[in-house]
Design an enzyme around this catalytic site. Structure first.
Site, PDB file in Angstrom:
ATOM      1  N   HIS A 136       0.813  -1.213   0.000  1.00 20.30           N
ATOM      2  CA  HIS A 136       0.000   0.000   0.000  1.00 20.30           C
ATOM      3  C   HIS A 136       0.848   1.266   0.000  1.00 20.30           C
ATOM      4  O   HIS A 136       0.361   2.337  -0.337  1.00 20.30           O
ATOM      5  CB  HIS A 136      -0.908   0.003   1.234  1.00 20.30           C
ATOM      6  CG  HIS A 136      -1.819   1.187   1.307  1.00 20.30           C
ATOM      7  ND1 HIS A 136      -2.822   1.405   0.384  1.00 20.30           N
ATOM      8  CD2 HIS A 136      -1.871   2.234   2.160  1.00 20.30           C
ATOM      9  CE1 HIS A 136      -3.459   2.524   0.672  1.00 20.30           C
ATOM     10  NE2 HIS A 136      -2.910   3.046   1.743  1.00 20.30           N
ATOM     11  N   CYS A 137       2.125   1.162   0.364  1.00 20.31           N
ATOM     12  CA  CYS A 137       2.919   2.380   0.604  1.00 20.31           C
ATOM     13  C   CYS A 137       3.790   2.792  -0.570  1.00 20.31           C
ATOM     14  O   CYS A 137       3.634   3.889  -1.117  1.00 20.31           O
ATOM     15  CB  CYS A 137       3.786   2.188   1.853  1.00 20.31           C
ATOM     16  SG  CYS A 137       2.833   2.036   3.375  1.00 20.31           S
ATOM     17  N   ILE A 138       4.735   1.948  -0.963  1.00 21.41           N
ATOM     18  CA  ILE A 138       5.743   2.370  -1.931  1.00 21.41           C
ATOM     19  C   ILE A 138       5.140   2.737  -3.291  1.00 21.41           C
ATOM     20  O   ILE A 138       5.542   3.739  -3.885  1.00 21.41           O
ATOM     21  CB  ILE A 138       6.841   1.303  -2.075  1.00 21.41           C
ATOM     22  CG1 ILE A 138       7.494   1.046  -0.722  1.00 21.41           C
ATOM     23  CG2 ILE A 138       7.899   1.746  -3.079  1.00 21.41           C
ATOM     24  CD1 ILE A 138       8.537  -0.046  -0.740  1.00 21.41           C
ATOM     25  N   ASP A 148       2.617   6.213  -2.062  1.00 24.09           N
ATOM     26  CA  ASP A 148       2.986   7.385  -1.269  1.00 24.09           C
ATOM     27  C   ASP A 148       3.721   8.477  -2.044  1.00 24.09           C
ATOM     28  O   ASP A 148       3.421   9.664  -1.871  1.00 24.09           O
ATOM     29  CB  ASP A 148       3.836   6.954  -0.062  1.00 24.09           C
ATOM     30  CG  ASP A 148       3.030   6.130   0.934  1.00 24.09           C
ATOM     31  OD1 ASP A 148       1.838   5.882   0.649  1.00 24.09           O
ATOM     32  OD2 ASP A 148       3.581   5.730   1.969  1.00 24.09           O
TER      33      ASP A 148
END
Length: 452
Positions: free
Chosen positions: A273-275, A278
């Site tokens: 979900h992040c890299i 974001d």
């Protein structure tokens, strides 16, 4: 005592009631830490099914054992509910809801806005509200503060508002919610103080920063750093391919340098979900200020092209066996976004599978952590990793290198293995032809590869 002193006192003596909005990969582990620290925790989630399972002591998060949930439910320290009105009982609320991107890579703030609306309807003097969901700098002050203050409550005096970025690494056996340092930034100094006291009650290390914007930017820097370096090493894999050099050998040798180098490894793309998401929050914010984030855009371009790169290599490898992608039976090993977890969010495996199927391949998958999943509303099941499955596959593509997979068994029974994770390095290829991520073309021109 004033409002701040009352709240600090309730936090100190554990009489404060803690609310967690969103009981997913971030919210549920955090709820367990607060409950273990002696607080009464109300977990709010819009999914009635999730709440019912949790109240039966059944966890849906791999890193949170069901025994932990059951213990906290039995002890009366944790309750999961879909009733918004229960939020009014809380002295402090942490928001841990999704922050996806739209198809145009603009921030989708609908979940944060919905959570803010729910809290505003149930807010009261002496409440602390902390946003943990990754977002663009300015969200806490520009989106949340005005809505809360519409209720006649002054942030920094009547209520306290802060941002504390989640730092969850699913499947990491060493770093988890309790021992991962917690960054906290508030709208005012009193907000920072109260939020720091709350997290300090259950997290080993709290790192206060001067503002909510600084805290919001911390998370974006962390994952932009990773995205850019992954993009660099993915490009290095392509460079090594063209030069006929083994990229894994180059990386391992470079990693022996005790200073000035940090090891990153290439792969079929980036997931989680992040890299993948974001950095685009930061890029979007900068576009509103007429600034182009060149490193972010280039890294995203390289990383997003890796699934296509892998599929071209599959096509080339099959061509060496006088086979076309169209009609070939291909087995994907691993569809979680990284090893030893069941999290499939933004996994590059889905792009690899889609691209292969678009070219006419018959694609199956095996993942010991993901036996089945829903695709376009339909259930898709994995296949067992048997000798017959391996021998019948025209190609096996290792996308995620789960520890539970017996790679020697794969080497013994598969005919062709495209290894994007260097998982086969310790296997003795008695039968399989192993095709690594780099040094795949053996001098085949890129112009010829592009036609495959």
């Amino acid at each position: 005592m004033g409002t701040k002193e009352e709240l600090l006192s309730r936090i100190q003596d554990r009489s404060a009631v803690i609310g967690i909005v969103g009981l997913g990969y971030v919210g549920l582990p955090l709820a367990m830490e607060f409950a273990k620290a002696g607080f009464r925790v109300i977990g709010y989630d819009i999914s009635q099914r999730t709440c019912e399972h949790l109240m039966k002591g059944v966890s849906h998060i791999q890193d949170v054992p069901s025994t932990d949930v059951a213990e906290q439910v039995r002890g009366g320290r944790f309750v999961a509910t879909a009733e918004e009105a229960r939020l009014t009982e809380c002295d402090a609320i942490s928001i841990a809801v999704p922050t996806p991107l739209s198809k145009t890579r603009d921030p989708d703030m609908s979940y944060v806005q919905a959570a803010t609306e729910a809290i505003a309807r149930n807010c009261h003097p002496g409440m602390l509200v902390v946003l943990e969901s990754t977002t663009y700098p300015g969200t806490t002050r520009e989106v949340m503060q005005p809505r809360i203050e519409e209720q006649g409550l002054k942030v920094g005096k009547d209520v306290f508002l802060a941002f504390s970025p989640e730092r969850v690494d699913p499947g990491n056996p060493k770093w988890h919610t309790k021992n991962t340092p917690k960054v906290v930034g508030g709208v005012t100094p009193d907000c920072v103080e109260v939020a720091s006291a709350l997290y300090g009650s259950c997290i080993d290390t709290v790192v206060p920063v001067s503002s909510a914007e600084a805290a919001e930017l911390v998370k974006l820097l962390e994952n932009t750093f990773r995205a850019v370096n992954i993009g660099l090493v993915n490009e290095m894999a392509i460079i090594c391919d063209k030069l006929g050099v083994n990229v894994w050998e180059v990386i391992d040798a470079a990693a022996t340098k005790p200073f000035g180098f940090m090891k990153f490894t290439p792969g079929p793309g980036i997931g989680g979900h992040c890299i993948p998401l974001d950095p685009h929050y930061l890029a979007w914010k900068m576009r509103t200020l007429n600034y182009k984030t060149r490193f972010i855009d280039l890294a995203s371009e390289i990383n997003s092209e890796m699934p296509e790169y892998v599929v071209r290599k599959v096509a080339w490898a099959l061509n060496q066996d006088r086979k076309a992608v169209n009609g070939s039976r291909i087995l994907i090993l691993g569809i979680a976004y990284k090893k030893d977890i069941d999290d499939m969010r933004e996994s590059p495996a889905f792009d690899v599978m889609r691209l292969l199927e678009e070219r006419g391949a018959l694609v199956d998958y095996h993942d010991p952590h993901v036996p089945h999943f829903k695709e376009h509303g339909h259930e898709r099941a994995g296949v067992p990793l048997t000798r017959q499955v391996l021998e019948s596959a025209d190609a096996v593509v290792i996308v995620t290198d789960h520890t539970a997979v017996d790679y020697q068994f794969v080497a013994d029974h598969a005919g062709l293995v495209i290894d994007t994770r260097n998982a086969m390095t310790r296997a003795n290829p008695s039968r399989a032809r192993i095709v690594p991520l780099s040094k795949l073309t053996d001098g085949i021109p890129e112009s010829e590869l592009a036609q495959l």
